[in-house]
Enzyme design. Sequence first.
Site, PDB file in Angstrom:
ATOM      1  N   HIS A 154      -7.797  -3.857  -5.709  1.00 47.27           N
ATOM      2  CA  HIS A 154      -8.291  -5.152  -5.215  1.00 47.27           C
ATOM      3  C   HIS A 154      -9.004  -5.027  -3.869  1.00 47.27           C
ATOM      4  CE1 HIS A 154      -4.296  -5.350  -3.046  1.00 47.27           C
ATOM      5  NE2 HIS A 154      -5.072  -5.864  -2.113  1.00 47.27           N
ATOM      6  N   ASP A 177      -3.552  -1.680 -10.196  1.00 43.06           N
ATOM      7  CA  ASP A 177      -4.099  -2.015  -8.881  1.00 43.06           C
ATOM      8  C   ASP A 177      -4.284  -0.773  -8.008  1.00 43.06           C
ATOM      9  OD1 ASP A 177      -5.152  -3.698  -6.955  1.00 43.06           O
ATOM     10  OD2 ASP A 177      -3.211  -4.109  -6.028  1.00 43.06           O
ATOM     11  N   SER A 187      -2.902  -3.386   2.599  1.00 44.18           N
ATOM     12  CA  SER A 187      -3.098  -3.023   1.200  1.00 44.18           C
ATOM     13  C   SER A 187      -3.789  -1.677   1.073  1.00 44.18           C
ATOM     14  CB  SER A 187      -3.942  -4.085   0.499  1.00 44.18           C
ATOM     15  OG  SER A 187      -3.238  -5.295   0.399  1.00 44.18           O
TER      16      SER A 187
END
Length: 395
Positions: free
Chosen positions: A139, A169, A247
């Site tokens: 993402h 992901d 992230s």
Amino acid sequence: MAVAVPSALRISARRLSDSRGLMSLMLTASLFGPLVAPWEIRPVKAVPAPASVLSSQLSSQSFVAGAVARSGPAVVTLETQRTVRASAGNGLPQGLLMDPFFQRFFGLQGQPSPRSRVERGQGSGVIFDAQGLVLTNAHVVENTDQVTVGLPDGRRVSGQVVGQDSVTDLAVVKLKGGNSWPTAPLGNSDQLRVGDWAIAVGNPFGLENTVTLGIVSNLNRNVSQLGIQGKRLDLIQTDAAINPGNSGGPLLNASGEVVGINTLVRSGPGAGLGFAIPINRAKTIAMQLVEQGRASHPMVGIGLSSIPASAPGGVTPPGAVVRSVVSGGPAARGGLQVNDVIVAVAGVAVKSPAEVVTAIDRSGVGRPLELRVERQGRSLPITVTPVDMRALKMR
């Protein structure tokens, strides 16, 4: 100022009201040394700790610094840029907007043509290969036109997305140019225990090289428990602070080895919970992305649910109930039926639908896999051969 007095001396002091008490006090003093008047304070001489003790204390207090020094140089910032076309004309199809008749009819003549805008984002990553391969979240780099990678030593280089997998992901980015890249050692996430130290490193809110400390709060936390669908992940849960921008950054163990890739945070009143993809899972996906440009995900074509609670107290029995079977899929060809209860996969007992999916995922594509099912009071072995998710969806 209170003066510490031996218990025997305190007991004798309470007997000063008679002569026998005075004798007792003198006897006690002779046993414990000379009497000290309440107004006389004798300093206690500090005994220096051995050098070995001081050394061990320092090392135990600085293990985080040592861990970050080992992997920190390989933690990078990913700055992304994507172009988004903005539509004009009150949501009308662009084909109609090009027609002069419709432009006059809707009063759109003279309005500007659809414009595009640039969206910028930021995330983290970790270099896991000396050739300049960076592991991060899908993402972070999804639909990007440009990726710029910033290293802790001040270098900024362009990056190219090698491959990405939305199901897990995960993504791999290749650094352009140069041939001397720092790398972080990869650990073994299967050896993690609840309570182990967990160190998150990344760039939350653009604050580079931020380090937070916590513990492993839980293991094998299925992503469906977080209300997220369409992903096939069992996550490491940690209380080390993870925020937007973390992230794709690494979760380290006390030795400075990467044991997870930070992927999401669930915030709430008072505290936040962080989650990371186990590095063993990430390594498998990363190698597939590097070699094939995509990742494969085994499927047998079944829908599962938990066994309805039947025991006193509402306890859910272990296993998973087959609720649907895809026609012509591996499960149907193997003889699996609706209402079968899967209790073991490859000889290992399973407690929930999530464990069944994880076991199938680990088996790989094209390898026969034995399921142990219960059907109308009988225990049956059923062999299925998983196929790639894409192949099953094309049916």
